[in-house]
Design a protein around this motif. Structure first.
Motif, mmCIF file in Angstrom:
data_model
loop_
_atom_site.group_PDB
_atom_site.id
_atom_site.type_symbol
_atom_site.label_atom_id
_atom_site.label_comp_id
_atom_site.label_asym_id
_atom_site.label_seq_id
_atom_site.Cartn_x
_atom_site.Cartn_y
_atom_site.Cartn_z
ATOM 1 N N ASP A 181 85.607 9.558 41.784
ATOM 2 C CA ASP A 181 86.761 8.844 41.364
ATOM 3 C C ASP A 181 86.238 7.824 40.264
ATOM 4 O O ASP A 181 84.962 7.796 39.888
ATOM 5 C CB ASP A 181 87.455 7.928 42.437
ATOM 6 N N SER A 218 91.138 10.488 39.675
ATOM 7 C CA SER A 218 91.905 9.215 39.820
ATOM 8 C C SER A 218 91.329 8.718 41.269
ATOM 9 O O SER A 218 90.946 9.566 41.936
ATOM 10 C CB SER A 218 93.221 9.186 39.769
ATOM 11 N N CYS A 219 92.010 7.643 41.521
ATOM 12 C CA CYS A 219 91.263 6.991 42.931
ATOM 13 C C CYS A 219 92.460 7.469 44.060
ATOM 14 O O CYS A 219 92.142 7.246 45.343
ATOM 15 C CB CYS A 219 91.224 5.348 43.097
ATOM 16 N N TYR A 223 92.134 15.448 46.707
ATOM 17 C CA TYR A 223 91.070 16.119 46.004
ATOM 18 C C TYR A 223 90.977 17.506 46.689
ATOM 19 O O TYR A 223 90.367 18.684 45.945
ATOM 20 C CB TYR A 223 89.978 15.256 46.183
#
Length: 493
Positions: A181, A218-219, A223
């Protein structure tokens, strides 16, 4: 709607898993320590396989303790020790070397060599970081230099680099996903925090093949998935530990600040869409990336925070338990002019004096045990005030209070003195596990447990507020005394 999320909190000495519900209540928790390896003085390593097995074990244990079916878990968020460097084979997952831990100093000479190619100002302008062996870049270069054939294999695309988040996601998804991230990427000293990409100039200077680096995401997004008890649970959030704590404290607006009181102290200020270049010894880094929205922050690290309480307990024998410090500190009206500057390993932000050493000033024949205990606690607040003032000087932002977490934040005397000496309102949350909570929030945002940051801010709950109560003249006198003692402690002063 699923209302539970799991945070995997992979720290420097232990792995934890916490099950939260959507009201931020902790349903269950499991934790286990893992081994530290010190092959040479100044070297620190971990076994990545042990990290993964420990983290996967506590994940299953926390879920079993919770009584919540795996099918009711909306997502998993990961937060981790930052900068720690791991390299493994892309096809097999076999490690080519142990993890080199953020604390490890073996790559100091590689930093010096790098600075003959790129100036400190250039590196800081690109990455927000002051060049140091602390970060991942030179640790990775060390592995490529010292493992036979590693450089050629990396150039052929056979090796993967990752910080601990990347390694865990890769293992949990059974080798399907190689990502990191933005917050962890920003702590490698290879990532351009303005252009939001791996910086080719730095990679070229270190001869690091870009193809071994993870994709930066992105955080808060899905995923991949991990199989737990036959159920595929989304891995949906990731952030480095200090940025995760900032998010867990709901510090979403410029000027909002959190301070984590652990062995050291880590203070972060949200600076919004601006990435100020610090003139006062602070790091600029990415606070969060949600979709395409980037927020930046300033970070200042105090080396010795709660560790000074351990010192007066273990080395001086002034207290039996760390919690006793609050009781004894409150038994005296002040320190009698005594200051402890706990520069046991040098001074961190904003001074960055590695040669400074600790000292006690102002001792008289009448100095007693309680005053020394109080001076130790006050030193934590003074150091944190130094960082807070540096943040104000760098940004000109009005401080919107100070949110606190970490073990020492439970000390009411310390929190009140922090409010007094920094002249700031201190807010302590109901949930002190803010690092894990931040990872849970990020995963919950990606999976619909929480709608947006405004809903999270509404969920965040304050346990106690400490308001400044010290007279301005008294504050100025005490703080001036502290600054004078720091000046005398610093090397060459």
């Amino acid at each position: 709607m699923k209302k539970y999320v799991i945070a995997l909190d992979e720290g420097t000495t232990s792995c934890r898993a916490i099950v939260f519900d959507r009201d931020q209540k902790i349903i269950s928790m499991a934790q286990t320590e893992f081994q530290q390896h010190f092959p040479q003085p100044g070297w620190v390593e971990h076994d990545p396989i042990e990290i993964y097995s420990s983290q996967y074990g506590v994940l299953n244990e926390a879920l079993a303790r919770s009584g919540v079916p795996a099918s009711e878990i909306a997502g998993i968020g990961i937060t981790n020790q930052r900068e720690t460097t791991i390299v493994w084979e892309r096809d097999t997952g076999r490690l080519i070397y142990n993890a080199i831990v953020w604390q490890c100093r073996r790559s100091v000479d590689i930093v010096r060599a790098l600075l003959t190619k790129l100036s400190p100002e250039t590196i800081q302008a690109k990455t927000g970081l002051i060049p140091d062996a602390y970060y991942s870049a030179t640790k990775l270069r060390w592995i490529l230099d010292h493992v036979e054939g590693a450089q050629a294999r990396a150039e052929r695309g056979e090796l993967c680099f990752g910080t601990v988040d990347s390694w865990l996601i890769w293992k949990l998804t059974r080798g399907k996903v190689h990502v990191t991230d933005a917050t962890n990427a920003a702590r490698t000293m290879m990532y351009n925090i303005h252009d939001l990409c791996w910086d080719q100039d730095i990679l070229d200077a270190l001869d690091i093949p870009a193809r071994m680096l993870p994709e930066v995401r992105s955080c808060s997004e899905i995923y991949g998935t991990v199989n737990v008890g036959g159920v595929e649970i989304p891995i949906a959030g990731a952030a480095g530990d200090q940025q995760s704590a900032l998010f867990g404290q709901a510090c979403f607006q410029p000027g909002e600040v959190k301070n984590t009181y652990g062995t050291g102290c880590f203070m972060l200020m949200n600076t919004g869409e601006k990435a100020p270049v610090s003139q006062n010894g602070l790091a600029t880094t990415i606070a969060s990336r949600l979709g395409d929205q980037i927020q930046y922050c300033l970070e200042g690290s105090v080396f010795i925070g709660g560790a000074v309480v351990q010192w007066i307990r273990d080395e001086l024998g002034l207290i039996r338990e760390s919690a006793d410090s609050e009781y004894f500190a409150a038994k005296c009206q002040d320190t009698g002019g005594v200051y402890i500057v706990p520069a046991f390993t040098g001074l961190g932000a904003p001074y960055w004096d590695m040669d400074a050493r600790g000292a006690i000033y102002g001792l008289t024949r009448g100095t007693g045990r309680n005053q020394l205990i109080r001076a130790a606690l006050e030193s934590i607040a003074y150091q944190s005030a130094d960082v807070l003032h540096a943040m104000q000087a760098d940004t000109g932002l009005a401080i919107q209070g100070l949110k606190v977490d970490g073990g020492a934040s439970a000390n009411n005397f310390l929190m009140q003195f922090q409010a007094d000496i920094a002249d700031v309102i201190v807010r302590r949350p109901r949930v002190l596990e803010t690092t894990a909570l931040g990872a849970a929030y990020l995963a919950g945002l990606a999976t619909g447990v929480w709608k947006d940051k405004e809903e999270i801010r509404a969920v965040w709950t304050c346990d106690r507020i400490f308001e400044p109560a010290m007279d301005e003249a008294d504050r100025s006198r005490r703080y001036a005394g502290w600054k004078d003692c720091v000046r005398r402690t610093r090397s060459g002063r």
